[in-house]
Design an enzyme around this catalytic site. Structure first.
Site, mmCIF file in Angstrom:
data_model
loop_
_atom_site.group_PDB
_atom_site.id
_atom_site.type_symbol
_atom_site.label_atom_id
_atom_site.label_comp_id
_atom_site.label_asym_id
_atom_site.label_seq_id
_atom_site.Cartn_x
_atom_site.Cartn_y
_atom_site.Cartn_z
ATOM 1 N N ASP A 54 0.833 -1.191 0.000
ATOM 2 C CA ASP A 54 0.000 0.000 0.000
ATOM 3 C C ASP A 54 0.875 1.251 0.000
ATOM 4 O O ASP A 54 2.000 1.237 0.517
ATOM 5 C CB ASP A 54 -0.910 0.028 1.227
ATOM 6 C CG ASP A 54 -1.970 -1.057 1.182
ATOM 7 O OD1 ASP A 54 -2.296 -1.519 0.070
ATOM 8 O OD2 ASP A 54 -2.468 -1.436 2.254
ATOM 9 N N ARG A 55 0.333 2.306 -0.544
ATOM 10 C CA ARG A 55 1.083 3.556 -0.654
ATOM 11 C C ARG A 55 1.747 3.989 0.662
ATOM 12 O O ARG A 55 2.924 4.362 0.671
ATOM 13 C CB ARG A 55 0.164 4.667 -1.178
ATOM 14 C CG ARG A 55 0.871 5.981 -1.423
ATOM 15 C CD ARG A 55 -0.080 6.976 -2.068
ATOM 16 N NE ARG A 55 0.634 8.159 -2.518
ATOM 17 C CZ ARG A 55 0.110 9.066 -3.330
ATOM 18 N NH1 ARG A 55 -1.122 8.923 -3.776
ATOM 19 N NH2 ARG A 55 0.818 10.110 -3.703
#
Length: 259
Positions: A54-55
């Site tokens: 995830d970012r």
């Protein structure tokens, strides 16, 4: 420049910074910097993603240097043959170690999954967790005069979206910096007083079988400055020591005495 943790003629692994997207996405049209393009330009080769982070998550990101190697690595992830280890800082004191087997409803994106069927089912989700340390700081948050935190090691056995965040939230110990499943008051306090202004979740290591040579391979990613600062504040400096970025695990020796 990204920190390259491991590279040979078949694959490459980097220490993904928090806040970076793995690849270009129409969900964020204004973003200009991506891990895949940066690695491609840095090593002068095309790269192929085999898993995602995830970012807001930092840590080990593995990529193939050909579509075939990418396919072989993807199969290892799909068949749960790669061991993933994360570290996280949680709200409150989590002092136990256990396995959480708690199914999660499919989590969808409002834009990407706009036309998906409305029917959703609970998917199996399993996470091993191990408590490493706790800390109590003189920081009033909400109705409490102090703030408590835990350092944990997490090992997901399944790969559901936001699994670690959602599982820790289910235990009432959300990950610090989690804006979707966490405690916003605690997040703001940790950001203001300790510089922890993002999700405190780090993909520390991947253990896999090299898809070409067959050797057992362990790839580790060190902590960034935000993590190190928090570890110093809480007195946890030596709990996740700096270790060699890569090691080939020794093959088990055959016991010839039994022959």
């Amino acid at each position: 420049m990204l920190e390259i943790l491991y590279q040979d003629e078949w694959l490459v692994a980097v220490n993904k910074p928090a806040g970076w997207l793995v690849h270009r996405s129409w969900l964020d049209r204004n973003e200009k910097v991506f891990v895949m393009q940066t690695v491609r330009d840095q090593i002068g080769q095309h790269v192929f993603t085999v898993h995602r982070l995830d970012r807001p998550t930092s840590g080990v990101l593995l990529m193939g240097l050909s579509s075939e190697v990418g396919r072989l690595l993807s199969l290892q992830f799909e068949h749960h043959q790669i061991q993933k280890t994360y570290h996280a800082v949680l709200r409150g004191w989590l002092e136990s170690s256990d396995t959480l087997d708690y199914p999660l409803m499919e989590e969808r994106d409002k834009i990407a999954d706009k036309f998906a069927s409305e029917e959703r089912i609970a998917q199996p989700a399993v996470t091993d967790y191990r408590a490493l340390a706790t800390a109590e700081m003189p920081l009033p948050v909400g109705r409490y005069p102090t703030a408590r935190y835990s350092l944990v090691e997490l090992s997901p056995k399944t790969g559901r979206k936001h699994q670690l965040r959602r599982h820790m939230s289910h235990l009432r110990h959300p990950i610090i910096g989690d804006s979707a499943h966490g405690d916003l008051k605690q997040n703001r306090g940790a950001a203001a007083h300790f510089g922890a202004n993002r999700l405190m979740l780090h993909a520390s290591s991947l253990s896999l079988t090299h898809p070409i040579t067959g050797e057992p391979l362990m790839i580790r990613a060190g902590l960034d400055s935000v993590w190190q600062n928090l570890m110093n504040h809480f007195g946890w400096q030596n709990l996740i020591p700096e270790v060699p970025r890569v090691e080939f695990e020794p093959q088990p020796r055959q016991d010839i005495s039994s022959e």
